[in-house]
Design an enzyme around this catalytic site. Structure first.
Site, PDB file in Angstrom:
ATOM      1  N   PHE A 143       0.802  -1.226   0.000  1.00 32.02           N
ATOM      2  CA  PHE A 143       0.000   0.000   0.000  1.00 32.02           C
ATOM      3  C   PHE A 143       0.831   1.269   0.000  1.00 32.02           C
ATOM      4  O   PHE A 143       0.348   2.334  -0.375  1.00 32.02           O
ATOM      5  CB  PHE A 143      -0.925   0.017   1.230  1.00 32.02           C
ATOM      6  CG  PHE A 143      -0.203   0.248   2.533  1.00 32.02           C
ATOM      7  CD1 PHE A 143       0.107   1.534   2.963  1.00 32.02           C
ATOM      8  CD2 PHE A 143       0.172  -0.819   3.342  1.00 32.02           C
ATOM      9  CE1 PHE A 143       0.777   1.746   4.164  1.00 32.02           C
ATOM     10  CE2 PHE A 143       0.846  -0.617   4.539  1.00 32.02           C
ATOM     11  CZ  PHE A 143       1.148   0.678   4.953  1.00 32.02           C
ATOM     12  N   GLU A 166      -4.972  -4.361  -1.523  1.00 31.37           N
ATOM     13  CA  GLU A 166      -6.402  -4.063  -1.467  1.00 31.37           C
ATOM     14  C   GLU A 166      -6.678  -2.746  -0.747  1.00 31.37           C
ATOM     15  O   GLU A 166      -7.791  -2.207  -0.827  1.00 31.37           O
ATOM     16  CB  GLU A 166      -7.163  -5.214  -0.790  1.00 31.37           C
ATOM     17  CG  GLU A 166      -6.805  -5.490   0.649  1.00 31.37           C
ATOM     18  CD  GLU A 166      -5.608  -6.428   0.817  1.00 31.37           C
ATOM     19  OE1 GLU A 166      -5.508  -7.050   1.883  1.00 31.37           O
ATOM     20  OE2 GLU A 166      -4.767  -6.522  -0.115  1.00 31.37           O
ATOM     21  N   ARG A 167      -5.657  -2.208  -0.071  1.00 31.13           N
ATOM     22  CA  ARG A 167      -5.827  -0.914   0.597  1.00 31.13           C
ATOM     23  C   ARG A 167      -5.671   0.265  -0.359  1.00 31.13           C
ATOM     24  O   ARG A 167      -6.166   1.355  -0.089  1.00 31.13           O
ATOM     25  CB  ARG A 167      -4.810  -0.792   1.739  1.00 31.13           C
ATOM     26  CG  ARG A 167      -5.008  -1.802   2.856  1.00 31.13           C
ATOM     27  CD  ARG A 167      -3.892  -1.696   3.879  1.00 31.13           C
ATOM     28  NE  ARG A 167      -4.130  -2.543   5.039  1.00 31.13           N
ATOM     29  CZ  ARG A 167      -3.324  -2.616   6.084  1.00 31.13           C
ATOM     30  NH1 ARG A 167      -2.208  -1.893   6.104  1.00 31.13           N
ATOM     31  NH2 ARG A 167      -3.609  -3.400   7.096  1.00 31.13           N
ATOM     32  N   SER A 188       5.940  -6.823   3.994  1.00 30.23           N
ATOM     33  CA  SER A 188       6.531  -7.030   5.314  1.00 30.23           C
ATOM     34  C   SER A 188       7.425  -8.264   5.335  1.00 30.23           C
ATOM     35  O   SER A 188       7.306  -9.158   4.487  1.00 30.23           O
ATOM     36  CB  SER A 188       5.431  -7.175   6.367  1.00 30.23           C
ATOM     37  OG  SER A 188       4.712  -8.382   6.162  1.00 30.23           O
ATOM     38  N   CYS A 246       9.998   1.322   3.438  1.00 32.66           N
ATOM     39  CA  CYS A 246      11.069   0.417   3.841  1.00 32.66           C
ATOM     40  C   CYS A 246      12.438   1.094   3.831  1.00 32.66           C
ATOM     41  O   CYS A 246      13.428   0.474   4.209  1.00 32.66           O
ATOM     42  CB  CYS A 246      11.091  -0.822   2.958  1.00 32.66           C
ATOM     43  SG  CYS A 246      11.442  -0.471   1.230  1.00 32.66           S
TER      44      CYS A 246
END
Length: 485
Positions: free
Chosen positions: A155, A182-183, A232, A287
């Site tokens: 996202f 999906e976000r 993640s 990140c």
């Protein structure tokens, strides 16, 4: 494209057509700054994915044999359309992700640069040839596309990260199935619309929205030959292991805990400016965010004084508003998780210099102000774990040796930065830090698209990184031909 005023239901993009998901399930997509529902994204099933892969496999028969210059021309046209729609794309990023418009505008630029690199990549696709390896025998290496590629994107960079993946894969002759977060699904659909307008044939790029079913389907499908993932650390490890077990080539870019070492001889004003932007830009949801500052020796007190002042001056609000620096985090659940980390930091003995939980911005958005900790140690959870939010921890040490040793203790190794005016310190840092991307007197050492995004340790799973020559290697396979004439 979805009507953002009415929260229209989005569709998958398969075979050049916008199609409903067979699942009938949807999930609301709120604006993180207001809570307003922008759209409803389909939570697709395996049948949707199978259809997309089948279409991509069929399209590969033609696209994989399309002359390289013709493929490049489509990408050049795509780049032109992205530039023409730059402001609209940036606004979409801010609406669905929450980051400031200025940052979103910069993200669109990085995405466009990835497309530019992909359009010019044919020179990197060339093979090699050696005549006369023996009498009247010659040998040559040729590059070929690998087939259907799957991409799974996060996202936090809904424009840039997809543009790391599908433009280069498609330039190399592959077809692509993208599963965006999906976000943040809106930007992905707009990218597909513009690529179609640029002349991309049906079935070369497909988008299947969803969650676990689509991800697992991509990892396990026998006709998907490679997987590119960004997300993640736990999910990256799962993606790498699962896809590898199913015989796929995998690059999985994972989490990070980037350290910034500040030496006593550093330009403190410059260092603080870089650190604040790196730590709190994009709400810390990236990140390459600066997560830990390592203050060496006597620099600690003046550094903390300047950091605290700079953090207190950060403007918080809706990313579409003028002069806003820090927007909301992506969801209420992520806000609550971050607040739990802040509480844990206090309990474990860190000094809470600034508490972002106290910032009152809007009850409708998922806002969390900038948080600053001092006197953090390597035993604390807030040092060990990736928080992925506007939280910065300061650790105090006595020497560069100690700072390097501490930084190398982290299980993550995306990036690290050093602030100094001393060349010997730079040389030592460059040689001894165990991380893939290093910055000297700058806060976000993310490379341009023609270099690989080269995380180490638990920040990356695989052999070939995203972008650069690694990207071309990842999206092609070699064929050796030896001939006697």
């Amino acid at each position: 494209m979805a009507n953002l005023a009415t929260g229209e239901k989005l569709k998958n993009f398969i075979g050049g057509q916008w199609v409903e998901s067979d699942s009938g399930k949807t999930e609301a997509v709120p604006n993180p700054a207001t809570g307003e529902i922008l759209a409803h994204v389909p939570i697709s099933n395996r049948e949707d994915l199978d259809r997309a892969v089948s279409v991509a496999k069929e399209a590969f028969k033609t696209w994989g044999k399309t002359p390289v210059p013709r493929r490049a021309r489509v990408l050049f046209k795509y780049q032109q359309l992205l530039v023409e729609n730059w402001e609209e794309l940036a606004r979409l990023v801010t609406l669905e992700n929450g980051k400031s418009y200025k940052e979103a505008y910069g993200e669109v630029q990085r995405g466009i640069e990835c497309v530019e690199f992909a359009a010019g990549a044919p020179s990197l696709m060339m093979g090699k040839q050696l005549p006369d390896i023996a009498t009247n025998i010659e040998s040559g290496m040729y590059r070929y596309p690998i087939g259907v590629v799957g991409g799974i994107t996060p996202f936090n960079f809904p424009m840039m990260v997809p543009c790391w993946m599908f433009p280069l894969a498609i330039a190399c002759g592959n077809t692509f199935v993208l599963k965006p977060s999906e976000r943040t699904p809106l930007l992905a659909n707009r990218l597909a619309e513009l690529f179609t307008e640029a002349g991309l044939p049906e079935g070369v790029l497909n988008i299947v929205h969803g969650a676990h079913d689509v991800v697992n389907g991509l990892l396990e499908h026998p006709d998907v030959k490679a997987i590119s993932f960004v997300g993640s650390q736990p999910v990256a490890e799962y993606v790498y292991k699962t896809a590898s077990q199913h015989g796929k080539r995998v690059q999985a870019l994972a989490g990070a805990k980037n350290h910034s070492i500040v030496m006593p001889d550093a330009d403190l004003d410059g260092a603080v400016n870089q650190i604040v932007n790196a730590a709190y830009g994009s709400a810390g949801e990236r990140c390459m965010a600066a997560a830990v500052v390592v203050a060496v020796g006597e620099v600690a007190e003046p550094l903390m004084e300047k950091l605290q002042k700079a953090v207190n001056e950060i403007t918080i609000g809706n990313g579409l508003d003028d002069d806003v620096f820090l927007g909301p985090v992506i969801r209420e659940s992520h806000k609550q998780k971050t607040e739990n980390y802040i509480e844990l930091g206090e309990k474990e003995g860190a000094t809470l210099v600034r508490d972002g939980r106290k910032d009152n911005v809007s009850k409708d958005g998922y806002f969390l102000g900038p948080t600053l900790f001092d006197n953090v140690t390597t035993e604390m959870t807030i040092w060990k774990e990736e928080i992925f939010a506007p939280v910065l921890s300061v650790v105090r040490v006595e020497s560069l040796d100690e700072a390097i040793q501490l930084t190398n203790q982290s299980e993550f190794a995306n990036g690290a930065c050093l602030y100094t005016t001393n060349g010997s310190s730079v040389r030592k840092f460059r040689e001894e830090i165990d991380a893939g991307m290093l910055g000297i007197n700058l806060g976000v050492p993310a490379p341009m698209a023609f270099f690989p995004f080269s995380g180490w340790k638990n920040s990356f799973y695989g052999d070939l990184h995203a972008n650069g020559t690694d990207g071309v290697e990842f999206y092609t396979r070699k064929k050796m031909i030896t001939a006697r004439w």
